[in-house]
Scaffold this motif. Sequence first.
Motif, PDB file in Angstrom:
ATOM      1  N   VAL A  22       3.589   0.572   2.836  1.00 35.37           N
ATOM      2  CA  VAL A  22       3.109  -0.563   3.871  1.00 35.37           C
ATOM      3  C   VAL A  22       3.328  -1.679   3.141  1.00 35.37           C
ATOM      4  CG1 VAL A  22       1.546  -1.819   5.414  1.00 35.37           C
ATOM      5  CG2 VAL A  22       1.753   0.926   5.066  1.00 35.37           C
ATOM      6  N   LEU A  23       4.540  -2.716   3.258  1.00 34.32           N
ATOM      7  CA  LEU A  23       4.588  -3.863   2.747  1.00 34.32           C
ATOM      8  C   LEU A  23       3.756  -5.066   3.773  1.00 34.32           C
ATOM      9  CD1 LEU A  23       6.906  -2.277   1.748  1.00 34.32           C
ATOM     10  CD2 LEU A  23       8.143  -4.477   1.203  1.00 34.32           C
ATOM     11  N   GLY A  24       2.804  -5.711   3.192  1.00 29.96           N
ATOM     12  CA  GLY A  24       2.217  -6.649   4.123  1.00 29.96           C
ATOM     13  C   GLY A  24       2.154  -8.049   3.497  1.00 29.96           C
ATOM     14  N   GLU A  25       2.458  -8.828   4.886  1.00 27.96           N
ATOM     15  CA  GLU A  25       2.576 -10.487   4.326  1.00 27.96           C
ATOM     16  C   GLU A  25       0.968 -11.084   4.472  1.00 27.96           C
ATOM     17  OE1 GLU A  25       4.798 -14.532   5.497  1.00 27.96           O
ATOM     18  OE2 GLU A  25       5.191 -12.709   6.534  1.00 27.96           O
ATOM     19  N   VAL A  26       0.550 -11.515   3.316  1.00 31.01           N
ATOM     20  CA  VAL A  26      -0.708 -12.160   3.433  1.00 31.01           C
ATOM     21  C   VAL A  26      -0.675 -13.405   4.041  1.00 31.01           C
ATOM     22  CG1 VAL A  26      -2.585 -13.284   2.254  1.00 31.01           C
ATOM     23  CG2 VAL A  26      -1.222 -11.246   1.258  1.00 31.01           C
ATOM     24  N   VAL A  27      -1.549 -13.459   5.421  1.00 32.65           N
ATOM     25  CA  VAL A  27      -1.496 -14.461   6.276  1.00 32.65           C
ATOM     26  C   VAL A  27      -2.731 -15.620   6.011  1.00 32.65           C
ATOM     27  CG1 VAL A  27       0.323 -13.825   7.936  1.00 32.65           C
ATOM     28  CG2 VAL A  27      -2.091 -13.240   8.371  1.00 32.65           C
ATOM     29  N   HIS A  28      -3.615 -15.023   5.644  1.00 31.39           N
ATOM     30  CA  HIS A  28      -5.125 -15.668   5.348  1.00 31.39           C
ATOM     31  C   HIS A  28      -5.770 -15.040   4.323  1.00 31.39           C
ATOM     32  CE1 HIS A  28      -7.740 -18.744   6.975  1.00 31.39           C
ATOM     33  NE2 HIS A  28      -8.873 -17.859   6.486  1.00 31.39           N
ATOM     34  N   MET A  29      -6.494 -15.802   3.610  1.00 32.86           N
ATOM     35  CA  MET A  29      -7.461 -15.178   2.466  1.00 32.86           C
ATOM     36  C   MET A  29      -8.825 -15.658   2.530  1.00 32.86           C
ATOM     37  SD  MET A  29      -6.694 -15.266  -1.815  1.00 32.86           S
ATOM     38  CE  MET A  29      -7.817 -14.498  -2.914  1.00 32.86           C
ATOM     39  N   LEU A  60       0.826  -1.261   0.022  1.00 30.66           N
ATOM     40  CA  LEU A  60       0.003  -0.103  -0.013  1.00 30.66           C
ATOM     41  C   LEU A  60       0.700   1.161   0.064  1.00 30.66           C
ATOM     42  CD1 LEU A  60      -2.327  -1.170   2.985  1.00 30.66           C
ATOM     43  CD2 LEU A  60      -2.690  -1.284   0.708  1.00 30.66           C
ATOM     44  N   GLY A  61       0.552   2.326  -0.651  1.00 36.92           N
ATOM     45  CA  GLY A  61       1.291   3.557  -0.643  1.00 36.92           C
ATOM     46  C   GLY A  61       0.253   4.575   0.059  1.00 36.92           C
ATOM     47  N   ILE A  62       0.610   5.206   1.023  1.00 35.63           N
ATOM     48  CA  ILE A  62      -0.502   5.973   1.721  1.00 35.63           C
ATOM     49  C   ILE A  62       0.297   7.270   2.046  1.00 35.63           C
ATOM     50  CG2 ILE A  62      -2.179   5.979   3.706  1.00 35.63           C
ATOM     51  CD1 ILE A  62      -1.820   3.137   4.155  1.00 35.63           C
ATOM     52  N   GLN A  63      -0.406   8.087   1.638  1.00 31.85           N
ATOM     53  CA  GLN A  63       0.088   9.518   1.841  1.00 31.85           C
ATOM     54  C   GLN A  63      -0.670  10.265   3.447  1.00 31.85           C
ATOM     55  OE1 GLN A  63      -0.921  12.163  -1.411  1.00 31.85           O
ATOM     56  NE2 GLN A  63      -3.085  12.306  -1.019  1.00 31.85           N
ATOM     57  N   PRO A  64      -0.068  11.258   3.946  1.00 31.90           N
ATOM     58  CA  PRO A  64      -0.699  11.624   5.141  1.00 31.90           C
ATOM     59  C   PRO A  64      -1.922  12.623   4.771  1.00 31.90           C
ATOM     60  CG  PRO A  64       1.376  12.880   4.604  1.00 31.90           C
ATOM     61  CD  PRO A  64       1.290  11.852   3.677  1.00 31.90           C
ATOM     62  N   ARG A  65      -2.328  13.160   5.926  1.00 37.22           N
ATOM     63  CA  ARG A  65      -3.276  14.358   5.567  1.00 37.22           C
ATOM     64  C   ARG A  65      -2.511  15.524   5.074  1.00 37.22           C
ATOM     65  NH1 ARG A  65      -8.116  12.483   8.374  1.00 37.22           N
ATOM     66  NH2 ARG A  65      -7.422  11.040   9.955  1.00 37.22           N
ATOM     67  N   LEU A  66      -3.592  16.582   4.746  1.00 36.04           N
ATOM     68  CA  LEU A  66      -2.947  17.762   4.193  1.00 36.04           C
ATOM     69  C   LEU A  66      -2.115  18.310   5.511  1.00 36.04           C
ATOM     70  CD1 LEU A  66      -5.764  19.254   2.099  1.00 36.04           C
ATOM     71  CD2 LEU A  66      -3.842  18.025   1.350  1.00 36.04           C
ATOM     72  N   SER A  67      -2.661  18.078   6.586  1.00 37.64           N
ATOM     73  CA  SER A  67      -1.968  18.566   7.760  1.00 37.64           C
ATOM     74  C   SER A  67      -0.701  18.031   8.106  1.00 37.64           C
ATOM     75  CB  SER A  67      -2.840  18.684   8.892  1.00 37.64           C
ATOM     76  OG  SER A  67      -2.897  17.193   9.509  1.00 37.64           O
ATOM     77  N   GLY A  68      -0.429  17.052   7.377  1.00 37.00           N
ATOM     78  CA  GLY A  68       0.977  16.249   7.610  1.00 37.00           C
ATOM     79  C   GLY A  68       0.700  15.349   8.586  1.00 37.00           C
ATOM     80  N   GLU A  69      -0.574  15.097   9.435  1.00 30.09           N
ATOM     81  CA  GLU A  69      -0.652  13.969  10.249  1.00 30.09           C
ATOM     82  C   GLU A  69      -1.197  12.759   9.664  1.00 30.09           C
ATOM     83  OE1 GLU A  69      -2.679  16.500  13.954  1.00 30.09           O
ATOM     84  OE2 GLU A  69      -3.717  15.768  12.297  1.00 30.09           O
ATOM     85  N   ASP A  70      -0.652  11.543  10.026  1.00 35.52           N
ATOM     86  CA  ASP A  70      -1.065  10.283   9.779  1.00 35.52           C
ATOM     87  C   ASP A  70      -2.367  10.172   9.537  1.00 35.52           C
ATOM     88  OD1 ASP A  70       1.457   9.281   9.272  1.00 35.52           O
ATOM     89  OD2 ASP A  70       1.680   8.166  11.247  1.00 35.52           O
ATOM     90  N   LYS A  71      -2.925   9.375   8.514  1.00 37.84           N
ATOM     91  CA  LYS A  71      -4.350   9.032   8.289  1.00 37.84           C
ATOM     92  C   LYS A  71      -4.659   7.816   9.343  1.00 37.84           C
ATOM     93  CE  LYS A  71      -5.053  10.409   3.612  1.00 37.84           C
ATOM     94  NZ  LYS A  71      -5.220  10.105   2.091  1.00 37.84           N
ATOM     95  N   ASP A  72      -6.103   7.559   9.789  1.00 33.74           N
ATOM     96  CA  ASP A  72      -6.448   6.713  10.736  1.00 33.74           C
ATOM     97  C   ASP A  72      -5.697   5.261  10.381  1.00 33.74           C
ATOM     98  OD1 ASP A  72      -7.551   8.676  12.120  1.00 33.74           O
ATOM     99  OD2 ASP A  72      -9.456   8.265  11.412  1.00 33.74           O
ATOM    100  N   THR A  73      -5.889   4.859   9.036  1.00 29.46           N
ATOM    101  CA  THR A  73      -5.336   3.723   8.636  1.00 29.46           C
ATOM    102  C   THR A  73      -4.036   3.381   9.028  1.00 29.46           C
ATOM    103  OG1 THR A  73      -7.051   3.765   6.918  1.00 29.46           O
ATOM    104  CG2 THR A  73      -4.981   2.266   6.539  1.00 29.46           C
ATOM    105  N   VAL A  74      -3.069   4.296   8.675  1.00 26.21           N
ATOM    106  CA  VAL A  74      -1.794   4.337   9.058  1.00 26.21           C
ATOM    107  C   VAL A  74      -1.507   4.303  10.582  1.00 26.21           C
ATOM    108  CG1 VAL A  74       0.605   5.425   8.898  1.00 26.21           C
ATOM    109  CG2 VAL A  74      -0.727   5.465   6.863  1.00 26.21           C
ATOM    110  N   ILE A  75      -2.143   4.930  11.496  1.00 24.83           N
ATOM    111  CA  ILE A  75      -1.993   5.181  12.903  1.00 24.83           C
ATOM    112  C   ILE A  75      -2.377   3.734  13.299  1.00 24.83           C
ATOM    113  CG2 ILE A  75      -3.077   5.705  15.220  1.00 24.83           C
ATOM    114  CD1 ILE A  75      -3.588   8.541  13.672  1.00 24.83           C
ATOM    115  N   ASN A  76      -3.418   2.933  12.833  1.00 24.02           N
ATOM    116  CA  ASN A  76      -3.821   1.669  13.417  1.00 24.02           C
ATOM    117  C   ASN A  76      -2.815   0.724  12.800  1.00 24.02           C
ATOM    118  OD1 ASN A  76      -6.228   2.934  14.284  1.00 24.02           O
ATOM    119  ND2 ASN A  76      -7.438   2.411  12.680  1.00 24.02           N
ATOM    120  N   ILE A  77      -2.426   0.646  11.535  1.00 25.70           N
ATOM    121  CA  ILE A  77      -1.377  -0.111  11.162  1.00 25.70           C
ATOM    122  C   ILE A  77       0.086   0.044  11.784  1.00 25.70           C
ATOM    123  CG2 ILE A  77       0.275  -0.699   9.206  1.00 25.70           C
ATOM    124  CD1 ILE A  77      -2.251  -0.211   7.300  1.00 25.70           C
TER     125      ILE A  77
END
Length: 211
Positions: A149-156, A58-75
Amino acid sequence: MEFDFTVLEPESRYRLLTNFVGPRPIALVTTRSANGRGNAAPMSFFNVFSHEPPIVVLGIQPRLSGEDKDTVINIRRSGEFVVNMVDMALSQQMLICGLAFESDVDELEMARLPTARCSRIDADYVASSPCSFECRVERLIEYPRRVLVLGEVVHMHVRRECLDEAGRYVNPDTYQPIARLHADNYITSDRQFVLKAPAIADVIEASERME
């Protein structure tokens, strides 16, 4: 026309890259917050890059304020996330999940998306998605305005009708994910066709005849 990316401003780079590199599959990413609240956000900077190990990015950019988005915070906190693929039936709910809700809002509830508990990680997947990948973070690659974000798939999880009778290959009549082109333009995969490569011997023979 020529474009020098070493001097081009970010907005133009974004426009050119996303206009010409496509279609890009959509990952509807679900995570869980520290207080147990669900979160969902669509990502079109996404693809699979390896099967051994099984890695999605995944390639995730921050909010316009520069803060992490909720997805990134949770990850960052949990090291876990789910990639839910999107078809036409989920398209409008996917767009709702992409709206700029406050952090304490559960996008899954707002979009009225039914969920189910994951098997290997502490998150929920979208029950109506054609397929969902449970992922654990393999590594994070940090840039000033982007985190990969490099994620290893552990279940599908796969809806049974999305596979052929043997459960081995995709059934193209039922698995038809949508993908993003540019701006608000998307494409469906309901017009699939088969391309088979020629035998290498035939190509060599034809080349020799041309000499």
